[in-house]
Design an enzyme around this catalytic site. Sequence first.
Site, PDB file in Angstrom:
ATOM      1  N   LYS A  62      57.110 -55.293   2.976  1.00 39.76           N
ATOM      2  CA  LYS A  62      55.861 -55.439   2.237  1.00 39.76           C
ATOM      3  C   LYS A  62      55.807 -54.528   1.013  1.00 39.76           C
ATOM      4  CE  LYS A  62      53.050 -52.021   4.663  1.00 39.76           C
ATOM      5  NZ  LYS A  62      52.974 -51.142   3.483  1.00 39.76           N
ATOM      6  N   THR A  63      56.401 -53.328   1.090  1.00 30.61           N
ATOM      7  CA  THR A  63      56.373 -52.416  -0.058  1.00 30.61           C
ATOM      8  C   THR A  63      57.123 -53.028  -1.237  1.00 30.61           C
ATOM      9  OG1 THR A  63      56.279 -50.517   1.437  1.00 30.61           O
ATOM     10  CG2 THR A  63      56.880 -50.082  -0.851  1.00 30.61           C
ATOM     11  N   ASP A 242      46.946 -51.928  -0.212  1.00 24.73           N
ATOM     12  CA  ASP A 242      48.049 -51.863   0.750  1.00 24.73           C
ATOM     13  C   ASP A 242      47.503 -51.378   2.098  1.00 24.73           C
ATOM     14  OD1 ASP A 242      50.627 -51.967   1.716  1.00 24.73           O
ATOM     15  OD2 ASP A 242      51.151 -49.966   1.025  1.00 24.73           O
ATOM     16  N   GLU A 243      48.175 -51.728   3.185  1.00 24.43           N
ATOM     17  CA  GLU A 243      47.768 -51.330   4.549  1.00 24.43           C
ATOM     18  C   GLU A 243      46.287 -51.656   4.785  1.00 24.43           C
ATOM     19  OE1 GLU A 243      49.911 -50.504   6.619  1.00 24.43           O
ATOM     20  OE2 GLU A 243      51.558 -49.400   5.677  1.00 24.43           O
ATOM     21  N   GLN A 273      48.976 -54.154  13.489  1.00 23.53           N
ATOM     22  CA  GLN A 273      49.241 -52.720  13.350  1.00 23.53           C
ATOM     23  C   GLN A 273      47.976 -51.936  13.003  1.00 23.53           C
ATOM     24  OE1 GLN A 273      53.186 -51.438  11.698  1.00 23.53           O
ATOM     25  NE2 GLN A 273      53.238 -53.524  10.903  1.00 23.53           N
ATOM     26  N   ARG A 626      59.196 -49.598  15.907  1.00 26.81           N
ATOM     27  CA  ARG A 626      59.833 -48.487  15.190  1.00 26.81           C
ATOM     28  C   ARG A 626      61.335 -48.470  15.461  1.00 26.81           C
ATOM     29  NH1 ARG A 626      56.766 -48.659  11.692  1.00 26.81           N
ATOM     30  NH2 ARG A 626      56.044 -50.460  12.881  1.00 26.81           N
TER      31      ARG A 626
END
Length: 762
Positions: A62-63, A242-243, A273, A626
Amino acid sequence: MSDDFALDFIHNLNQKKSKPFEPSEPSLELKRYLELLNPEQKKAVEHCGSPLLILAGAGSGKTRVITTKIAYLINQKGYEPYQILAVTFTKKAAKEMQDRAVSMEERAKDSMIRTFHSFGSWFLRKYYEEAGVDKNFTVYDDDDMATLVSKANPSLTKQQAQSVAHKISLAKDYCYTPDSIELDKISSRQEFRDAYRNYQTRLRQTGNVDFGDLIMLPVMVLEKFEAVRRQMHYRFKVIMVDEYQDSNVAQFKLLKALSSPDTYVCVVGDDDQSIYKFRGAEVQNILSFEDEFEGTALIRLERNYRSTSKILFAADKIVSQNEDRLGKTLIAERGEGKKPVLVFLPNQDDEASFCANMIEKSYEKGCPYSDWAILYRTNAQSLTFEHVFLKEKIPYQVVGTLRFYEREEIKDMLCFLSLVANSKDEVSFRRIINKPSRGIGEVTQEKLIQAAIGDEGLTDLVESCRKNADGLSKKAKEGVNHFVSLMDELKNLIDDVKNKEKKLSEFVNVIMNKSGLLDYYTAQDEIAETQKAANMQELVNSAVFYEFSRDGLLSFLDHIELDRTLENDEEESSDKVTLITLHNTKGLEFERVIITGLENGIFPRQDKNEEELEEERRLFYVGITRAKDELYITSCAERRLYGRTEAMEPSRFLIEAGDKPFRVIGEKPEEYVYQVSGVSSGDFDSYAESDYKNSHSRSDKNNPWSKGTRIYHDDYGYGQIVKSSHTDGELVIEVQFESSRRGDTKKFFPEYQKSSLMIVKD
């Protein structure tokens, strides 16, 4: 209207009159990045017009998408860089976004890419009059809030003041004022409403703000002042978040207030998340985005570039139990990989020993310690691991201990800096006027503060000290005069234009030495063997990037208050096992992950309603995703809780997931076997025994750890193996020790714990 904004406004008008934008060939760097995108990522980057929700799964890049999109909008869609506002939640993320966007399109350096709170600070410094705050305000943290709550409500105990401060922060996350009817959702007690009102009155008198104000006040200004709202709408034609799943209600209101029908709004997030409800995050923001922004396009990024498919299968089995989600299925780009391992262990000591031995064994085969991360639900769970790791000499780092800026000596230094910036800062004034001791007690401090309260609220506190020193006792007068002299010297230094060529670190160094704090904490270091003086010196070092001026000081204070973490590159690159809470793992990844404590009451926690259980599942999902290559999950039959040993049940999440995602080793608890495999409790023993035999049949004569073998253990002494069996290829032994009561046995995995076990030969 400020001069710089007037220029922006006129420029916008001129832009509208100019001919339509005609894109040229993308720059080579942007073209290279566009070629790296998968079809879904490219679609998200090139989308324009209607609002856009990018549902980006864990490890889906996504970044890369959001940074490429910023460059693309400038380079190919004709947006001026200053028309773009991109907000995220950490300074590190904002810097990474800026750097990566600039690497593709140099003009992106002029876009506003900030954290939510940094944007709020920028906004309030521009519109401080409309917001009713001091031009040179500083930001109060949680401790500062509790102090001010206590002073504004003297009847409250320290603990009560901290509780009220926490509730006020939560109220501001929802944009609730002391007069809001909805405040009853936070607390229905009139006493809280009154305490909140008293705190707000005192806070406005200081001219300062707290963290909640950095979002709530801009919302209130935008809703109240149409001219300001129009200016923001003209300024920002693109708003990206973002997020987004981590946003709270106040941040959602800010996004709505900043957006006009002509604003291109794009948010990126993952509903699976959303794990920060305790910080005010509201998962409904992302779930209801399509309803709030008409005509929203939804693009799912489901290709995962981090984990293998078997790890993602386990993650999906967990999070798919949630009903309140938009839904997606991650697809692994790295192949199938190893099946995650679920390990049932007798107790937390065995859990820690199992982890330590597995890590040590892999290290001997060339796997660095830094590949491993041990995840847990609560900080308290780290203690047993730390004890065992110290004993086994396994290097580790605990993430989430006391942060640099929260240390006593650092807060003292920052209060001097804050009072120089704003002489009405009551909290900073109270903390440092008598530290080190100058004979100025609380009664004297209260007199000086009361004397500073004028018709329009609190005035200059240092000036109050100057004017009212004569009425104090000799000792207090001397202390106050010394303090005034010091503050005068510091203010003269920061306002001296000759110092602008120097670094702010020189100013911080002056404070450290002339305040007496260096001598005070050096003496403490000698007694307690602490490193407080070294920590203060580190603060001096961190100010070297700012100019020696009032503007430099304000920027430095903003940086600290908005980013309360000290990054240590040496620690991050050193070879250590990471011990970390599940919440702190957000945004991180590790080659090998062990998630511990999967028992009811530990994970999930007790007394959770369905909404809270869904967040706990999302937290488990975050932990699982993770892991890049290997995933282990542990569950104990017993655990020490509240000073006693408690029998534990396997986590309901393990029951929900079933045994398909995991390779299970260890003795399966009866409730797990019954609920997962449908075996009746009466058949449990025979089922477990046949499971062991069928998993991996081996001859006892080839097994040195067979029944009847005498052994010695470092902690328990001499004993005899009373049972030896296999499950999924892993040998498990049960030992009766001479030091234990008959029937009180211990279980071990010799493959992983043989460093503490020794076979006694006749």
